[in-house]
Scaffold this motif. Structure first.
Motif, short mmCIF file in Angstrom:
data_model
loop_
_atom_site.label_atom_id
_atom_site.label_comp_id
_atom_site.label_asym_id
_atom_site.label_seq_id
_atom_site.Cartn_x
_atom_site.Cartn_y
_atom_site.Cartn_z
N LEU A 150 -21.42 35.82 19.13
CA LEU A 150 -20.49 34.96 18.21
C LEU A 150 -19.70 35.86 17.02
O LEU A 150 -18.14 35.43 17.13
N TRP A 151 -20.38 37.19 16.79
CA TRP A 151 -19.73 38.23 15.74
C TRP A 151 -19.73 39.32 16.42
O TRP A 151 -18.87 40.18 15.73
N ASN A 152 -18.98 39.01 17.72
CA ASN A 152 -18.99 40.50 18.14
C ASN A 152 -17.82 41.05 17.34
O ASN A 152 -16.63 40.60 17.58
N PHE A 153 -17.50 43.04 17.17
CA PHE A 153 -16.67 43.13 16.27
C PHE A 153 -15.86 43.96 16.59
O PHE A 153 -14.19 43.16 16.33
N GLY A 154 -16.06 43.92 17.83
CA GLY A 154 -15.10 44.00 18.66
C GLY A 154 -14.12 43.05 19.18
O GLY A 154 -12.67 43.00 19.62
N LEU A 155 -14.76 41.41 19.84
CA LEU A 155 -13.50 40.26 20.44
C LEU A 155 -13.23 40.30 18.86
O LEU A 155 -12.01 39.62 18.87
N LEU A 156 -14.38 40.33 17.56
CA LEU A 156 -13.17 40.12 16.50
C LEU A 156 -11.84 40.99 16.07
O LEU A 156 -10.79 40.32 15.78
N ILE A 157 -11.32 42.17 16.33
CA ILE A 157 -10.60 43.08 16.31
C ILE A 157 -9.85 42.66 17.07
O ILE A 157 -8.20 42.51 17.25
N VAL A 158 -9.79 42.21 18.56
CA VAL A 158 -9.05 42.43 19.61
C VAL A 158 -8.34 41.43 19.25
O VAL A 158 -6.93 40.86 20.20
N ASP A 159 -8.87 40.53 19.41
CA ASP A 159 -8.06 38.74 19.30
C ASP A 159 -7.72 38.02 18.14
O ASP A 159 -6.14 37.61 18.12
N TRP A 320 -7.73 52.48 36.88
CA TRP A 320 -6.07 52.61 36.88
C TRP A 320 -5.20 52.17 36.30
O TRP A 320 -5.43 50.82 36.17
N HIS A 321 -4.41 52.37 34.63
CA HIS A 321 -4.33 51.79 34.08
C HIS A 321 -4.96 50.79 33.24
O HIS A 321 -4.60 49.81 32.37
N VAL A 322 -6.30 51.86 33.20
CA VAL A 322 -7.17 51.04 31.54
C VAL A 322 -6.59 50.71 30.65
O VAL A 322 -6.27 51.66 29.32
N HIS A 323 -7.05 49.77 30.45
CA HIS A 323 -6.92 49.51 28.88
C HIS A 323 -8.12 49.28 27.98
O HIS A 323 -9.80 49.32 28.69
N GLU A 324 -7.96 50.01 26.94
CA GLU A 324 -8.97 50.47 25.76
C GLU A 324 -9.71 48.77 25.75
O GLU A 324 -10.82 49.02 25.17
N LYS A 325 -9.06 48.02 25.52
CA LYS A 325 -10.29 46.55 25.29
C LYS A 325 -11.09 46.67 26.59
O LYS A 325 -11.75 45.05 26.04
N ALA A 326 -10.50 46.85 27.72
CA ALA A 326 -11.75 46.54 29.17
C ALA A 326 -13.16 47.18 28.54
O ALA A 326 -13.87 46.46 29.38
N ILE A 327 -13.50 48.10 27.62
CA ILE A 327 -14.40 48.04 27.63
C ILE A 327 -15.61 47.01 26.71
O ILE A 327 -16.57 47.14 27.00
N LEU A 328 -15.26 46.27 26.44
CA LEU A 328 -15.51 44.21 26.38
C LEU A 328 -15.98 43.85 27.80
O LEU A 328 -16.36 43.90 27.15
N LEU A 329 -15.57 44.62 28.63
CA LEU A 329 -15.73 44.23 29.96
C LEU A 329 -17.64 44.44 29.89
O LEU A 329 -18.37 43.51 31.16
N ALA A 330 -17.67 45.42 30.08
CA ALA A 330 -18.88 46.11 29.78
C ALA A 330 -20.07 45.31 28.75
O ALA A 330 -21.19 45.62 28.53
N ILE A 331 -20.03 45.96 27.45
CA ILE A 331 -20.46 45.53 26.24
C ILE A 331 -21.05 43.94 25.86
O ILE A 331 -22.44 43.51 26.18
N LEU A 332 -20.08 42.48 25.95
CA LEU A 332 -20.88 41.58 26.48
C LEU A 332 -21.95 41.89 27.17
O LEU A 332 -22.62 40.66 26.68
N PRO A 333 -21.57 41.87 28.67
CA PRO A 333 -22.47 40.82 29.95
C PRO A 333 -23.91 42.33 28.74
O PRO A 333 -25.67 41.71 28.97
N MET A 334 -23.84 43.82 28.43
CA MET A 334 -24.86 44.01 27.51
C MET A 334 -25.70 43.48 26.73
O MET A 334 -26.87 43.79 26.41
#
Length: 409
Positions: A150-159, A320-334
């Motif tokens: 709920l308080w994930n830093f990445g989601l807070l600043i990206v969204d 290909w054409h990786v967006h920096e925000k794509a790292i959240l796709l790994a952080i949240l399941p982890m």
């Protein structure tokens, strides 16, 4: 307020966490927003003022519609609420329009859609059995996982600063994961299929879903040693999964197939002409490993989460054409794995710290500098201290259906 009703079965602490982060999101409304704010305003205008036959052709703005059809329909629905705030934001020719009412509408639309993310976190917490943990609330794995998500830093600043709608999309993903662990496989498959037609970046983790569903749903029995009983393969279940994917895809792409526009839609979804890299600060490279063996080794829920994380990281490395925000796709399941085993918690801390730090260039304006530093420090300190405290005691992580999340290593 919607978050409060969702949390009735979990306790007042979940409601407080959800309400607290919602209030924080409201405080971030006046902060800097990126060009993604104009991207979504333009998509509101396109879907509201133009017929569907022009959605994927319209190019007045450089920010053309390049998300799958379900997201386009989502923007269409939002636009019919937006017109009561400021009709001018729905003018395709009003480029870079950003009135105070437009700002409030778009910010609050992101906050409102996060209700789905809150619900998904609540469902994921149901899959954790922390009865063997101490009596202190802050040491319970459910509480820690709730804070980490709920308080994930990445989601807070990206969204809620940079501006996007990742919260409800990750909500769909987490909800599909929860349904799989609850052995509601068809629901999980349906939710993931819907997610793919909202944002196609989730194709990166589709192999994990495919292998897990094949192993856990299409094969109905195991041998005593845990290996597959090949004769238990169910063609009926494979066909049922295929029908789910087909129906969702037909609903999404059918109108554009009827208009003979599928090539145009796919050219927008997969713009190879843009080049290999999205941004120089996205820390990916063409790596030297292959996750195929890991994908094929998926057996149980914990293995599925590891496989999903590996798929996300592999796509981040190779993509290909990786967006920096794509790292959240790994952080949240982890995050789900981090409350299950000390080794996974250590990997999570490394991944989340480096991954979140890599998002800093998204907020490059001076007023946001102390905000991003403070929020990341608070999240990192909490993550380290809570996980360190958690693994002073032992607990068992169990799926809703009673299947233990066995370590596959």
């Amino acid at each position: 307020m919607a978050a409060l009703t969702i949390a009735t079965g979990t306790g007042n602490w979940f409601s407080a966490l959800a309400l607290g982060v919602t209030l924080l999101k409201c405080l971030l409304i006046p902060t800097y927003h990126s060009t993604d704010f104009e991207v979504h305003r333009n998509w509101l205008a396109i879907t509201h003022s133009l017929p569907i036959s022009q959605w994927y052709y319209e190019a007045t703005s450089e920010w053309t519609l390049d998300y799958p059809p379900f997201f386009a329909w989502f923007e269409y629905i939002l636009s019919h609420v937006a017109k009561y705030f400021d009709q001018e934001m729905l003018n395709v020719h009003n480029l870079n329009y950003s009135s105070s009412r437009t700002l409030l509408f778009q910010r609050f639309s992101v906050i409102f859609m996060d209700v789905l993310f809150v619900y998904a976190v609540h469902e994921c917490c149901k899959c954790i059995d922390g009865k063997k943990v101490g009596k202190e609330l802050t040491e319970k794995p459910k509480f820690i996982l709730s804070v980490l998500l709920l308080w994930n830093f990445g989601l807070l600043i990206v969204d809620h600063i940079h501006f996007q709608y990742n919260g409800f999309l990750f909500g769909l993903m987490l909800l599909s994961i929860a349904r799989l662990f609850q052995k509601r496989h068809m629901e999980g498959a349906f939710l993931f299929a819907v997610l793919l037609h909202f944002k196609h970046i989730y194709l990166y983790v589709a192999p994990a879903y495919g292998v897990y569903l094949l192993r856990s749903y299409c094969f109905t029995a195991n041998k005593p040693d845990g290996s597959i009983r090949w004769k238990s393969f169910s063609f009926v279940r494979v066909i049922s999964l295929g029908l789910v994917v087909f129906v969702v895809s037909a609903l999404s792409l059918g109108p554009f197939l009827a208009l003979n526009q599928l090539p145009q839609v796919f050219s927008r979804l997969f713009p190879f002409k843009r080049g290999l890299c999205h941004a120089y600060w996205a820390p990916n490279f063409w790596a030297l490993y292959n996750a195929l063996d890991k994908v094929l080794s998926v057996i149980g829920p914990r293995g599925f989460l590891r496989c999903l994380t590996l798929c996300a990281l592999s796509s981040f490395m190779f993509g290909w054409h990786v967006h920096e925000k794509a790292i959240l796709l790994a952080i949240l399941p982890m995050s789900l794995l981090s409350v299950g085993k000390a080794g996974d918690a250590s990997i999570f801390l490394i991944l989340t710290t480096t991954g979140h730090y890599s998002l800093f260039p998204l907020l490059f304006t001076t007023p946001e500098l102390p905000i991003k530093i403070l929020l990341m420090l608070l999240f990192t300190i909490y993550s380290v201290s809570s996980l360190k405290t958690l693994f002073r005691r032992s607990f068992t992580l169990v799926a809703q259906a009673g299947v233990q999340w066995h370590d596959l290593s």
